[in-house]
Design a protein around this motif. Structure first.
Motif, PDB file in Angstrom:
ATOM      1  N   VAL B  71     -22.560  -0.789  -7.085  1.00 30.15           N
ATOM      2  CA  VAL B  71     -22.148   0.140  -6.382  1.00 30.15           C
ATOM      3  C   VAL B  71     -20.956  -0.126  -5.256  1.00 30.15           C
ATOM      4  O   VAL B  71     -19.993   0.271  -5.116  1.00 30.15           O
ATOM      5  N   ARG B  73     -18.772  -2.443  -5.960  1.00 34.00           N
ATOM      6  CA  ARG B  73     -17.654  -2.975  -6.633  1.00 34.00           C
ATOM      7  C   ARG B  73     -16.995  -1.700  -7.462  1.00 34.00           C
ATOM      8  O   ARG B  73     -16.280  -2.238  -8.274  1.00 34.00           O
ATOM      9  N   ALA B  74     -17.485  -0.457  -7.404  1.00 37.78           N
ATOM     10  CA  ALA B  74     -16.872   0.538  -8.231  1.00 37.78           C
ATOM     11  C   ALA B  74     -15.457   0.728  -7.972  1.00 37.78           C
ATOM     12  O   ALA B  74     -15.088   0.483  -6.869  1.00 37.78           O
ATOM     13  N   PRO B  75     -14.997   0.919  -9.207  1.00 37.08           N
ATOM     14  CA  PRO B  75     -13.558   0.624  -9.261  1.00 37.08           C
ATOM     15  C   PRO B  75     -12.673   1.880  -8.674  1.00 37.08           C
ATOM     16  O   PRO B  75     -11.248   1.530  -8.484  1.00 37.08           O
ATOM     17  N   SER B  76     -13.281   2.839  -8.207  1.00 38.03           N
ATOM     18  CA  SER B  76     -12.847   4.179  -7.658  1.00 38.03           C
ATOM     19  C   SER B  76     -13.481   4.666  -6.780  1.00 38.03           C
ATOM     20  O   SER B  76     -14.777   4.561  -7.032  1.00 38.03           O
ATOM     21  N   LEU B  77     -13.191   5.418  -5.760  1.00 39.94           N
ATOM     22  CA  LEU B  77     -13.971   6.181  -4.885  1.00 39.94           C
ATOM     23  C   LEU B  77     -14.609   7.109  -5.653  1.00 39.94           C
ATOM     24  O   LEU B  77     -16.037   7.369  -5.318  1.00 39.94           O
ATOM     25  N   ARG B  78     -14.157   7.850  -6.506  1.00 40.65           N
ATOM     26  CA  ARG B  78     -14.886   8.839  -7.063  1.00 40.65           C
ATOM     27  C   ARG B  78     -16.069   8.328  -7.856  1.00 40.65           C
ATOM     28  O   ARG B  78     -17.201   8.811  -7.986  1.00 40.65           O
ATOM     29  N   ARG B  79     -15.900   7.146  -8.756  1.00 43.05           N
ATOM     30  CA  ARG B  79     -16.821   6.421  -9.422  1.00 43.05           C
ATOM     31  C   ARG B  79     -17.976   5.977  -8.263  1.00 43.05           C
ATOM     32  O   ARG B  79     -19.316   5.831  -8.827  1.00 43.05           O
ATOM     33  N   LYS B  80     -17.510   5.356  -7.406  1.00 42.42           N
ATOM     34  CA  LYS B  80     -18.502   4.851  -6.233  1.00 42.42           C
ATOM     35  C   LYS B  80     -19.500   6.128  -5.954  1.00 42.42           C
ATOM     36  O   LYS B  80     -20.587   5.883  -5.741  1.00 42.42           O
ATOM     37  N   SER B  81     -18.871   7.263  -5.612  1.00 40.68           N
ATOM     38  CA  SER B  81     -19.722   8.275  -5.218  1.00 40.68           C
ATOM     39  C   SER B  81     -20.561   8.939  -6.298  1.00 40.68           C
ATOM     40  O   SER B  81     -21.560   9.283  -5.772  1.00 40.68           O
ATOM     41  N   LEU B  84     -23.386   5.973  -6.825  1.00 47.87           N
ATOM     42  CA  LEU B  84     -24.439   6.162  -5.607  1.00 47.87           C
ATOM     43  C   LEU B  84     -25.474   7.297  -5.883  1.00 47.87           C
ATOM     44  O   LEU B  84     -26.570   7.308  -5.372  1.00 47.87           O
ATOM     45  N   SER B  85     -24.673   8.488  -5.968  1.00 50.10           N
ATOM     46  CA  SER B  85     -25.791   9.655  -6.137  1.00 50.10           C
ATOM     47  C   SER B  85     -26.687   9.422  -7.310  1.00 50.10           C
ATOM     48  O   SER B  85     -27.650   9.935  -7.032  1.00 50.10           O
TER      49      SER B  85
END
Lengths: 256, 333
Positions: B71, B73-81, B84-85
């Protein structure tokens, strides 16, 4: 530099302030994923992290557009060093225990809720639209953190001690909320952003009754630590960004 | 992944059930009636369901860890959200499932204690490490893909609360699987390093995912009764085959190689045939000797321990508030 360009520079800097605070705090909240004290709270902490990532994305995307140099939300999030970050210092402090997290949420939401409420009337329609969405989220975060701070402050002797300690630790970062950077001064004068000084009364009006009900000693919020808005941070931000950016930076130009 | 619960030995004493009630119960199962919490049910049915539902819930909770690993270290903000979801959904699945299990007369606290003491199991797939970002793709695509094969039939499980929880869970799982496939697709079409990352993840997750369906049918212990009681509808091997048949073309579409030199399409049966599964690895991981067994339990216990003072405070505050309200009510009289 003409007037429009000057305003654009300020808008860019201001959108970064809002976006960076949300991004850095969401990172701290996301560290709770899988570690919440109950399943329900784990879900709630992720929810708040997600609200803040959403705000960060809107603000950074807008900052990139205002800047006009082709940087998108990810370029701004992943390819800036700590001294280019404009977040409030409170956001970058380590996760701490649940009391630290809830006190920080209470302070942050207690400040950002009236900030976004005021920003909804901004002459900049994009900031006003972002604020309309974010204000509702902050109102909820404030309610959630307030309920927990009361529960923890007026719970057991241990929870009271931990919460008072968290309060004293986090209180030194509150004065920074109300410092007025040159950018904020000019944007406030132009009717684009709220004057941070005007947010002090609503902040105290929402926080003080909660701390009293929680049987906690209300700190003075005097003095304290400054610098985040101008890119001068503490020791923790560089490590936080090191972790956040490691993969993105290892593969320059890659799409994810 | 959750088929494993059905393959454990039930060590509880066998209770002789009233034959008339048992016959009526089994007739209801055959007629595809839903059994509800207040209905009579054989003791073994209740125990099997508690074991299976709680193991599924525990798997959701432990399953948050390997993904939580990425979470921050996710490589983009889109991937991170999205990530996390997804993890948040898993906590939600844990909640519905514990609630479904509670309708069978066991509390969430008891179930959690069984997990922490090591008495209850969780899916062994979560004892593998997530070493690269591509593992977030592989976990969604393959692990959730295998879970869905197991879980879709559970939407028709004879036990009403479980079946209803599974309907919602399956919808979310299917979304999770699509996002995993999308991660793999992006990596497979990406840079040379990204494609290598995707292939490496497939290499590491393929065989453990085939093991998620549980031991081969001839070694499985509970299937007959569970099938009659409409808890289980397909055998481990049937579900595994469905999974293989679905995944091989998807891997080819991605341009990735299934790590099995013996993989071939059997024209006669119309199915993909794999090489032999190394069941000794499965047993080893199940017995506690996977890459992360100890770590997963240690982290879970740490999270539980660190939350004790918070839960105590919440209870103490609720008691204080109730006492104050009562005192106020008395004073008002």
């Amino acid at each position: 530099m003409d007037v429009v360009a000057a305003i654009e520079d300020d808008l860019f800097a201001y959108a970064l302030m809002l976006g960076d605070s949300a991004l850095v705090l969401s990172h701290r909240l996301s560290e709770w994923s899988g570690f919440g004290p109950t399943l329900e709270e784990d879900i709630a902490l992720s929810n708040m992290a997600l609200d803040l990532i959403g705000q960060a994305r809107l603000c950074l995307d807008y900052a990139g557009k205002v800047e006009g140099r082709g940087r998108d939300e990810d370029a701004l999030a992943y390819l800036r060093d700590d001294n280019d970050y404009r977040n409030l210092l409170i956001c970058e402090q380590p996760r701490g225990d649940f009391a630290v997290t809830m006190v920080r949420q209470l302070f942050y939401a207690g400040f950002m809720q009236p900030c976004f409420a005021s920003l909804m009337a901004s002459r900049d329609s994009t900031l006003a639209a972002i604020a309309a969405k974010a204000e509702k989220e902050m109102a909820y975060h404030l309610r959630h953190a307030g309920e927990w701070v009361i529960r923890l402050g007026d719970g057991t002797a241990e929870s009271h001690t931990r919460t008072q300690r968290a309060l004293d630790e986090m209180a030194i970062y509150v004065a920074e909320f109300f410092t007025v950077s040159a950018v904020e001064r000019r944007l406030a004068d132009a009717g684009i952003a709220p004057d941070p000084l005007a947010l002090r009364a609503p902040f105290e009006n929402s926080i003080t009754p909660i701390l009293k009900e929680a049987t906690l000693i209300v700190p003075s919020f005097a003095g304290g630590q400054y610098g985040g808005k101008n890119g001068r941070h503490g020791e923790h931000l560089s490590r936080l960004l090191g972790e956040m950016q490691v993969l993105h930076r290892a593969h320059p130009g890659a799409t994810w | 992944m959750y088929a494993q619960a059905l393959d454990q030995k039930d060590r509880s004493p066998v209770i002789a059930e009233d034959p008339v009630r048992l016959e009526r119960f089994e007739a209801r199962c055959t007629a595809e009636d839903k059994i509800e919490p207040k209905d009579w049910m054989p003791d073994a049915y209740r125990r099997t369901l508690i074991r299976q539902i709680s193991q599924h819930a525990h798997s959701e909770i432990i399953g948050m860890q390997p993904e939580g690993n990425w979470v921050t270290r996710a490589p983009s903000l889109r991937r991170k959200s999205i990530l996390l979801s997804k993890i948040q959904d898993e906590a939600g699945h844990g909640l519905y499932l514990y609630s479904a299990a509670e309708t069978l007369g066991v509390s969430r606290e008891e179930l959690s204690e069984q997990l922490l003491s090591g008495k209850a199991k969780y899916s062994s797939i979560f004892n593998y490490s997530t070493l690269t970002w591509a593992d977030m793709g592989a976990v969604g695509w393959l692990v959730d893909g295998a879970a869905i094969m197991n879980q879709i039939p559970l939407c028709r499980c004879s036990y009403g609360p479980y079946a209803r929880a599974m309907i919602r869970i399956c919808k979310e799982e299917s979304f999770h699987q699509r996002q995993g496939f999308e991660i793999m697709h992006t990596l497979a079409k990406g840079t040379v390093a990204q494609k290598a990352m995707a292939q490496d993840a497939l290499n590491r997750w393929w065989w453990p995912c085939l093991m998620m369906f549980g031991p081969p049918d001839q070694a499985s212990q509970h299937s007959d009764t569970s099938m009659r009681w409409k808890i289980k509808r397909f055998s481990n091997d049937e579900l595994r085959q469905k999974f293989i048949d679905a995944m091989v073309p998807q891997a080819r579409f991605l341009g990735l190689d299934i790590p099995d030199p013996e993989l071939r399409f059997n024209e006669e049966s119309g199915h993909w045939q794999t090489g032999a599964i190394d069941w000794s690895e499965f047993r080893r991981v199940l017995a506690g000797d996977g890459p992360c067994n100890r770590q997963r339990m240690r982290v879970r216990r740490q999270a539980e321990d660190e939350g004790i003072w918070v839960r105590d405070a919440a209870r103490a505050f609720a008691a204080k508030r109730a006492a104050r309200r009562q005192a106020a009510a008395i004073a008002a009289e």
